[in-house]
Design a protein around this motif. Structure first.
Motif, PDB file in Angstrom:
ATOM      1  N   LYS A   1       0.858  -1.188   0.000  1.00 48.41           N
ATOM      2  CA  LYS A   1       0.000   0.000   0.000  1.00 48.41           C
ATOM      3  C   LYS A   1       0.894   1.238   0.000  1.00 48.41           C
TER       4      LYS A   1
ATOM      5  N   SER B   1       2.137  -3.789   3.695  1.00 51.09           N
ATOM      6  CA  SER B   1       1.148  -3.536   4.744  1.00 51.09           C
ATOM      7  C   SER B   1       0.646  -4.841   5.352  1.00 51.09           C
ATOM      8  N   LEU B   2       0.686  -5.907   4.581  1.00 54.20           N
ATOM      9  CA  LEU B   2      -0.004  -7.135   5.007  1.00 54.20           C
ATOM     10  C   LEU B   2       0.585  -8.335   4.279  1.00 54.20           C
TER      11      LEU B   2
ATOM     12  N   GLN C   1      -0.902 -12.002   3.233  1.00 52.97           N
ATOM     13  CA  GLN C   1      -2.039 -12.931   3.252  1.00 52.97           C
ATOM     14  C   GLN C   1      -1.480 -14.343   3.286  1.00 52.97           C
TER      15      GLN C   1
ATOM     16  N   GLY D   1      -4.901 -12.468   7.317  1.00 46.08           N
ATOM     17  CA  GLY D   1      -4.028 -11.346   6.966  1.00 46.08           C
ATOM     18  C   GLY D   1      -3.123 -11.029   8.145  1.00 46.08           C
ATOM     19  N   PHE D   2      -1.810 -10.990   7.903  1.00 43.50           N
ATOM     20  CA  PHE D   2      -0.841 -10.642   8.953  1.00 43.50           C
ATOM     21  C   PHE D   2      -0.336  -9.232   8.671  1.00 43.50           C
ATOM     22  N   GLU D   3      -0.748  -8.288   9.499  1.00 43.62           N
ATOM     23  CA  GLU D   3      -0.281  -6.908   9.297  1.00 43.62           C
ATOM     24  C   GLU D   3       1.200  -6.820   9.606  1.00 43.62           C
ATOM     25  N   ALA D   4       1.909  -6.001   8.850  1.00 43.15           N
ATOM     26  CA  ALA D   4       3.361  -5.925   9.071  1.00 43.15           C
ATOM     27  C   ALA D   4       3.921  -4.584   8.627  1.00 43.15           C
ATOM     28  N   GLN D   5       4.868  -4.083   9.420  1.00 43.43           N
ATOM     29  CA  GLN D   5       5.624  -2.900   9.002  1.00 43.43           C
ATOM     30  C   GLN D   5       6.829  -3.317   8.173  1.00 43.43           C
TER      31      GLN D   5
END
Ligand SMILES: Cc1cc2nc3c(=O)[nH]c(=O)nc-3n(C[C@H](O)[C@H](O)[C@H](O)COP(=O)(O)OP(=O)(O)OC[C@H]3O[C@@H](n4cnc5c(N)ncnc54)[C@H](O)[C@@H]3O)c2cc1C
Length: 434
Positions: A218, A223-224, A226, A231-235
């Motif tokens: 994004k 951002s994520l 799958q 969905g694993f959110e990630a920086q």
């Protein structure tokens, strides 16, 4: 590599999700249950040069699990096994002239002493051996081994890749005459489980049977992920899956990057492991050079790590385009067991207690001269996304120690980025030349 990255990142204070497609941790170094014996699907030994493995074992408090064993190598040719791998064996070897022996010995010795191989980076392995040891030596000692491992790619493998292998194994010695290789008590699983325990103890989460399906991007940054329907959110995302899987996983990569990943070739392996009542050879590693034997060697693993029975691995490396890739397990077992009996005719059919076959699609990258120039950077143009696999530490061959080193470097780069120590990702963040 993924485990080492996760262990380092969680140790540096980050929240970590480790996503593994398989039902077991460890990738190529994973174990399986071989009729009651927990053992690697693919043989694993440790060399004295494997510093990153020892450092990690120290951090995990399992240094006392390292074992070193005097091992030897054999060379089966013209129907007989010859001792191999040290200067005296070379001098006694009957199928080379004195000049061929001297040139071979000198080239191998110089490879073990070299500080780097950039000088021979433009050469293929064949060109380097033919220049150093002679064309006849390539034909007698190397051609068949290279062809059985790399098949149609045999003449493309780089000199620096093979020289790095010779250096790693050649330097694993107690003295000029005595080779020493290592194993971890309990096998690679001991290290894998210690890493997993440490990750969990420090708050990291490990998801098995969870194949990553897509890295979602994004505004130019990750951002994520799958994976497994979640969905694993990630920086930050560190991908350590085999490179041929990456383009599908990250469709948002620029085409130029996808082309670079697509150009990296891999071969597969079908690896057999036998449990036998009798020993085949006194050697740990037995090279085989015979026109009517289609394997480059066998590994009597129980000559390194002691077991109640004899354990022998037989690897069949090949590009997936080879018709043999589609053989049934039984065909491989029958053929490989017949070769074992050729090497040691005292082995009888009823000495075969059990045999298993493991297959891996992406087992070995094929690295041609100047391979490093073709590698994309570890840090992708997508912010927060690093991608590497075993070919990134070229000219070193794939190995547990180098994967650990790389995984840790990638985690440290993330840490510096997230803590604001660096304002941009740089190649130096990964410690890589790329
Ligand atoms: C026959 C053989 C013998 C070997 N012998 C030795 C040896 O003696 N000594 C040594 O040091 N090294 C040896 N190696 C090499 C060593 O095993 C590797 O270098 C090392 O294990 C590589 O680790 P890695 O994590 O970089 O890659 P891998 O082990 O390939 O790990 C990649 C991981 O990604 C996972 N994955 C794939 N797709 C997905 C997805 N979509 N989502 C989530 N996860 C995914 C895989 O399941 C796997 O766990 C050997 C390898 C082979 C094949």
């Amino acid at each position: 590599m993924g485990l080492a990255a996760a262990q380092r990142a969680v140790t540096l204070g980050h929240k970590v999700d480790l996503i593994e497609a398989d039902g077991k941790l460890g990738g190529m170094a994973a174990h399986f249950d071989f009729s009651g014996l927990s053992i690697e699907r693919f043989y694993h030994f440790v060399c004295k040069a494997d510093g990153p493995t020892f450092a990690l074992m120290r951090d995990l408090g399992i240094s006392n699990k390292m074992r070193w064993v005097d091992t030897s190598m054999g060379y089966f040719t013209h129907g007989k096994t010859h001792k191999w791998g040290d200067p005296v064996s070379l001098l006694r070897y009957p199928h080379l002239s004195v000049i061929e022996k001297l040139r071979t010995g000198l080239q191998m010795f110089l490879a073990t002493k070299a500080s780097g191989f950039s000088r021979i980076e433009h050469l293929t392995a064949r060109e380097w051996i033919e220049r150093g040891s002679g064309k006849s030596v390539y034909q007698k000692l190397w051609r068949r081994l290279q062809e059985l491992k790399f098949h149609e790619f045999a003449d493309e493998v780089s000199a620096s890749w093979i020289a790095s292998r010779i250096k790693r194994i050649g330097n694993s010695r107690e003295s000029i005459l005595k080779a020493q290789l290592g194993y971890i008590e309990g096998g690679s699983e001991t290290l894998i489980e210690a890493m997993a325990d440490d990750i969990r103890r420090k708050g990291g989460r490990i998801y098995l049977n969870t194949p990553a399906e897509r890295v979602v991007v994004k505004d130019g940054r990750v951002s994520l992920v799958q994976a497994g329907g979640t969905g694993f959110e990630a920086q930050a995302v560190i991908s350590t899956v085999p490179i041929p899987l990456v383009n599908h996983l990250v469709p948002d990569l620029p085409q130029e990057w996808k082309d670079k990943y697509a150009a990296i070739r891999n071969i597969g392996v079908v690896c057999l492991v036998f449990k036998l009542r009798k020993s085949v050879t006194p050697h740990f590693w037995e090279n085989i050079v015979a026109e009517d034997i289609d394997i480059p060697g066998l590994i009597e693993f129980s000559n390194l790590r002691p077991f109640a029975d004899t354990i022998v691995y037989v690897p069949y490396y090949m590009p997936l385009t080879q018709p043999k890739w589609h053989w049934q397990d039984e065909q491989f077992i029958d053929e490989a067991f017949s070769y074992i009996r050729r090497v040691n005719p005292a082995i009888q059919p009823d000495d075969l207690m059990d045999a298993r076959v493991s297959r891996l699609h992406h087992a070995q990258p094929v690295c041609e001269p100047h391979f490093r120039d073709k590698l994309p950077c570890v840090q992708t143009p997508i912010r927060g996304l690093q991608i590497a696999d075993t070919c990134f530490y070229y000219p070193e061959d794939r190995g547990v120690a180098e994967s650990i080193r790389y995984g840790r470097m990638m985690a440290e780069a993330v840490s510096r980025r997230l803590s604001g120590t660096v304002s941009h990702w740089t190649d130096a963040d990964t410690g890589s030349e790329k």
